[in-house]
Design a protein around this motif. Structure first.
Motif, PDB file in Angstrom:
ATOM      1  N   SER A 233       0.750  -1.234  -0.076  1.00  0.00           N
ATOM      2  CA  SER A 233      -0.117   0.194   0.050  1.00  0.00           C
ATOM      3  C   SER A 233       0.913   1.320   0.047  1.00  0.00           C
ATOM      4  O   SER A 233       1.868   1.329   0.701  1.00  0.00           O
ATOM      5  N   GLN A 234       0.422   2.406  -0.764  1.00  0.00           N
ATOM      6  CA  GLN A 234       1.071   3.370  -0.870  1.00  0.00           C
ATOM      7  C   GLN A 234       0.379   4.400  -0.205  1.00  0.00           C
ATOM      8  O   GLN A 234       0.606   5.872  -0.403  1.00  0.00           O
ATOM      9  N   GLY A 235      -0.681   4.061   0.651  1.00  0.00           N
ATOM     10  CA  GLY A 235      -1.466   4.970   1.125  1.00  0.00           C
ATOM     11  C   GLY A 235      -0.851   5.774   2.218  1.00  0.00           C
ATOM     12  O   GLY A 235       0.303   5.644   2.501  1.00  0.00           O
TER      13      GLY A 235
ATOM     14  N   VAL B  26       0.169  14.665   1.906  1.00  0.00           N
ATOM     15  CA  VAL B  26      -0.139  16.215   1.012  1.00  0.00           C
ATOM     16  C   VAL B  26       0.983  16.027  -0.159  1.00  0.00           C
ATOM     17  O   VAL B  26       1.984  15.705   0.142  1.00  0.00           O
ATOM     18  N   GLU B  27       0.595  16.107  -1.495  1.00  0.00           N
ATOM     19  CA  GLU B  27       1.443  16.063  -2.635  1.00  0.00           C
ATOM     20  C   GLU B  27       1.382  17.675  -2.803  1.00  0.00           C
ATOM     21  O   GLU B  27       0.478  18.365  -2.947  1.00  0.00           O
ATOM     22  N   LYS B  28       2.743  18.120  -2.903  1.00  0.00           N
ATOM     23  CA  LYS B  28       3.105  19.630  -3.384  1.00  0.00           C
ATOM     24  C   LYS B  28       3.743  19.706  -4.620  1.00  0.00           C
ATOM     25  O   LYS B  28       3.997  18.520  -5.174  1.00  0.00           O
TER      26      LYS B  28
ATOM     27  N   PHE C 178       6.635  20.559  -7.644  1.00  0.00           N
ATOM     28  CA  PHE C 178       7.755  19.988  -7.684  1.00  0.00           C
ATOM     29  C   PHE C 178       8.111  18.474  -7.417  1.00  0.00           C
ATOM     30  O   PHE C 178       9.273  18.426  -6.745  1.00  0.00           O
ATOM     31  N   GLY C 179       7.063  17.799  -7.094  1.00  0.00           N
ATOM     32  CA  GLY C 179       7.238  16.512  -6.913  1.00  0.00           C
ATOM     33  C   GLY C 179       7.636  16.095  -5.384  1.00  0.00           C
ATOM     34  O   GLY C 179       7.857  15.131  -4.823  1.00  0.00           O
ATOM     35  N   ARG C 180       7.088  17.270  -4.501  1.00  0.00           N
ATOM     36  CA  ARG C 180       7.468  16.997  -3.199  1.00  0.00           C
ATOM     37  C   ARG C 180       6.043  16.591  -2.634  1.00  0.00           C
ATOM     38  O   ARG C 180       5.036  16.476  -2.781  1.00  0.00           O
ATOM     39  N   GLN C 181       6.403  15.481  -1.566  1.00  0.00           N
ATOM     40  CA  GLN C 181       5.342  14.607  -1.080  1.00  0.00           C
ATOM     41  C   GLN C 181       5.682  14.779   0.487  1.00  0.00           C
ATOM     42  O   GLN C 181       6.529  14.531   0.766  1.00  0.00           O
ATOM     43  N   LEU C 182       4.437  15.347   0.988  1.00  0.00           N
ATOM     44  CA  LEU C 182       4.594  15.732   2.527  1.00  0.00           C
ATOM     45  C   LEU C 182       3.913  14.672   3.454  1.00  0.00           C
ATOM     46  O   LEU C 182       2.578  14.099   2.955  1.00  0.00           O
TER      47      LEU C 182
ATOM     48  N   SER D  84       6.218   5.584   0.146  1.00  0.00           N
ATOM     49  CA  SER D  84       7.869   5.370  -0.278  1.00  0.00           C
ATOM     50  C   SER D  84       8.060   6.905  -0.969  1.00  0.00           C
ATOM     51  O   SER D  84       9.676   6.939  -0.843  1.00  0.00           O
ATOM     52  N   ASN D  85       7.655   7.528  -1.463  1.00  0.00           N
ATOM     53  CA  ASN D  85       8.110   8.811  -2.213  1.00  0.00           C
ATOM     54  C   ASN D  85       8.035  10.006  -1.294  1.00  0.00           C
ATOM     55  O   ASN D  85       8.016  11.160  -1.700  1.00  0.00           O
ATOM     56  N   VAL D  86       7.816   9.702   0.026  1.00  0.00           N
ATOM     57  CA  VAL D  86       7.639  10.954   0.977  1.00  0.00           C
ATOM     58  C   VAL D  86       8.950  11.903   0.931  1.00  0.00           C
ATOM     59  O   VAL D  86      10.067  11.125   1.123  1.00  0.00           O
TER      60      VAL D  86
HETATM   61  C1  NAG Z   1       3.557   9.395  -4.342  1.00  0.00           C
HETATM   62  O1  NAG Z   1       2.849   8.421  -4.032  1.00  0.00           O
HETATM   63  C2  NAG Z   1       1.607   8.595  -3.861  1.00  0.00           C
HETATM   64  C3  NAG Z   1       0.733   7.349  -3.443  1.00  0.00           C
HETATM   65  O2  NAG Z   1       1.332   6.024  -4.144  1.00  0.00           O
HETATM   66  C4  NAG Z   1       1.243   8.965  -5.331  1.00  0.00           C
HETATM   67  O3  NAG Z   1      -0.325   9.060  -5.393  1.00  0.00           O
HETATM   68  C5  NAG Z   1       1.751  10.331  -5.901  1.00  0.00           C
HETATM   69  O4  NAG Z   1       1.452  10.491  -7.120  1.00  0.00           O
HETATM   70  C6  NAG Z   1       3.411  10.040  -5.822  1.00  0.00           C
HETATM   71  N1  NAG Z   1       3.948  11.177  -5.956  1.00  0.00           N
HETATM   72  C7  NAG Z   1       4.882  11.540  -6.623  1.00  0.00           C
HETATM   73  C8  NAG Z   1       5.509  12.753  -6.682  1.00  0.00           C
HETATM   74  O5  NAG Z   1       5.455  10.577  -7.215  1.00  0.00           O
END
Ligand code: NAG
Ligand code: NAG
Ligand code: NAG
Ligand code: NAG
Ligand code: NAG
Length: 339
Positions: free
Chosen positions: A16-18, A26-28, A30-34, A51-53
Motif C-alpha cells: 500500500s502506498q496510502g 499531501v502532494e506538493k 515540484f514532486g514534493r510529498q509531505l 515510499s516517495n515522501v
Molecule cells: C507518491 O505516491 C502517491 C501514493 O502512491 C501517489 O499518489 C503520488 O502520485 C506519488 N507522488 C509522486 C511525486 O511520485
C-alpha cells in the motif's frame, strides 16, 4: 540492509502506498510529498508511509529512539522534522537528508560518524539536547551546510577547526553551552570575532568554568593568560667548544614556556633515519625509511625535556628538533643543526 531491496520488494508486492492513519499526506509542487504526523503521541515512526515522501514531520511526539528500520520505507526523505520528542538514541544510517531537526530531544550522544555520509545536509538542528561531546571532525563532509544549531547543550569545549570545513555556513547557534574557557577554547573567541557567519546571542556564549570566568561571555575573556608556547634548546657539552669523540654522552636540553605548560618531544633526523621521541623515557620508535638496518639508538627523554644520547657516534649525527606543544599552539626549535 539495503534500502533499495526493500523498495523493490514494496514495488513488487504492491504494498500500500496510502497514508498511515495518524498522518496526513499531501502532494506538493515540484514532486514534493509531505507526510505530516506531528502532535500524535506517537512512540514509533508509523509504518506504511508512502515510499516517495520527501518531507516527514514527526515533531512533538513521544519517539524514544530512531532505528534504522524505522526509515527503510521512506528512502526519499530530504527533510526530517523530529523536534520535541523524547529521542535519546539514534541508530546508524539516517537518510540522504537536506534538513534534519532533532532539537528539543534528550540526546546525550549522537553517532557523529553518520553525519559524514549526509553530505547534502543544509540545515542541522540539534539544539536543546544534552550533547556534551563534539568530535573535531564531526562536520568534516558537510560542505553544503548553511545553518547549524547546537545551542542549549552540554558542550564544555569545541576543538579548534571544528567549523573549518563548513564552507557554506552562514548561521551558527552555539549559545547556552557550559563552556570551559581554558586556553584550548580561546581560538573560538578570535574566530567568532572575525568570521562573517552570523552567530546570534553572543552574550550567552559564556563560560561555566573556570570559576574566575563563570558567567563571563567568551568574548570578554582576557587572552593574556594564554601565551603561545616557546622553546629554547641547548646541548651539553656545548657543541662549539668540544671535540666530539665517539662514545660520549650527549645531553640536549629543551626548556619551554607557555601556559598551560607545554609537552615536550624531540624529532631526530639523522642520515639514515627519522624518529620522534615523545614523552618521558619512551623507547625510540624507529621510522627508518628505505630498509636501513641501523639499530635504533637508546635515546632517553626525561620529564624535564632533556634528551640523552648515551653513546654518541657518527651514526647519531643529524638534526635534533625540540617541539613544545600545548592546547594553544606549538613551537619548535632546532637544538643542533651542527651535529
Ligand atoms: C507518491 O505516491 C502517491 C501514493 O502512491 C501517489 O499518489 C503520488 O502520485 C506519488 N507522488 C509522486 C511525486 O511520485
Ligand atoms: C557511509 O559512507 C561510507 C563510504 O563513504 C560507507 O562505507 C558507509 O557504509 C556509509 N554508511 C552508511 C550508513 O550509509
Ligand atoms: C576545564 O578544563 C581544564 C583543562 O583542560 C580541566 O582541568 C577542568 O577540569 C575543566 N573544568 C570543567 C568544569 O570541565
Ligand atoms: C633533566 O633531568 C636529567 C635527569 O634527571 C638531568 O640529567 C638533566 O640535567 C636535567 N635537565 C635540566 C635542564 O635540568
Ligand atoms: C657505542 O657505539 C659504538 C659504535 O657505534 C659501538 O662500537 C659501541 O659498542 C657502543 N658502546 C656501547 C656501550 O653501547
Amino acid at each position: 540492509m539495503a534500502p533499495f531491496l526493500c523498495m523493490w520488494i514494496a514495488a513488487f508486492f504492491g504494498v500500500s502506498q496510502g497514508c498511515p492513519e495518524p498522518c496526513t499526506c499531501v502532494e506538493k509542487k515540484f514532486g514534493r510529498q509531505l507526510a505530516e504526523c506531528a502532535y500524535r503521541d506517537l512512540q514509533e515512526v508509523p509504518a506504511g508511509l508512502p515510499s516517495n515522501v520527501t518531507t516527514l514531520t514527526l515533531s512533538a511526539n513521544r519517539l524514544h529512539a530512531l532505528q534504522q528500520r524505522s526509515f527503510l520505507e521512506v528512502t526519499q526523505v530530504s527533510s526530517l522534522w523530529l523536534a520535541h520528542n523524547e529521542i535519546s538514541a539514534i541508530e546508524a544510517g539516517l537518510l540522504h537528508l537536506k534538513n534534519i531537526d532533532l532539537s528539543h530531544n534528550q540526546l546525550a550522544d549522537f553517532p557523529w560518524r553518520d553525519l559524514h555520509n549526509l553530505s547534502a545536509l543544509q540545515l542541522l538542528k540539534m539544539n536543546n539536547n544534552q550533547l556534551a561531546r563534539l568530535p573535531a571532525d564531526a562536520f568534516r563532509t558537510l560542505r553544503d551546510l548553511r545553518s547549524l544549531r547546537i545551542n542549549n547543550n552540554e558542550f564544555a569545549t569545541i576543538a579548534q577547526g571544528t567549523f573549518d570545513s563548513l564552507t557554506s555556513l552562514s548561521h551558527l547557534q552555539i549559545y547556552n553551552n557550559p563552556l570551559n574557557c581554558t586556553c584550548a577554547l580561546l581560538w573560538l573567541k578570535g574566530w567568532a570575532e572575525n568570521t562573517l557567519i552570523s552567530i546570534p546571542e553572543r552574550d550567552s556564549i559564556s563560560c561555566a568554568a573556570p570559576d574566575s570566568f563563570r558567567g563571563l561571555p567568551l568574548a570578554r575573556v582576557p587572552a593574556l593568560a594564554c601565551p603561545w608556547p616557546g622553546s629554547r634548546a641547548c646541548s651539553q657539552p656545548s657543541l662549539d667548544s668540544t671535540e666530539l669523540h665517539e662514545g660520549f654522552t650527549l645531553l640536549l636540553h629543551c626548556s619551554a614556556t607557555g601556559s598551560p605548560p607545554p609537552e615536550l618531544s624531540w624529532r631526530v633526523q639523522t642520515a639514515s633515519q627519522g624518529t620522534e621521541v615523545n614523552g618521558p623515557s619512551v623507547p625510540m620508535k624507529d621510522r627508518a625509511a628505505g630498509g636501513s638496518k641501523q639499530s635504533a639508538g637508546s635515546f632517553v627523554i626525561f620529564k624535564n625535556g632533556t634528551l640523552l644520547i648515551p653513546n654518541f657516534s657518527k651514526r647519531e649525527e643529524g638534526t635534533y628538533t625540540c617541539l613544545a606543544a600545548n592546547e594553544v599552539g606549538a613551537h619548535e626549535v632546532s637544538a643542533s643543526e651542527a651535529l
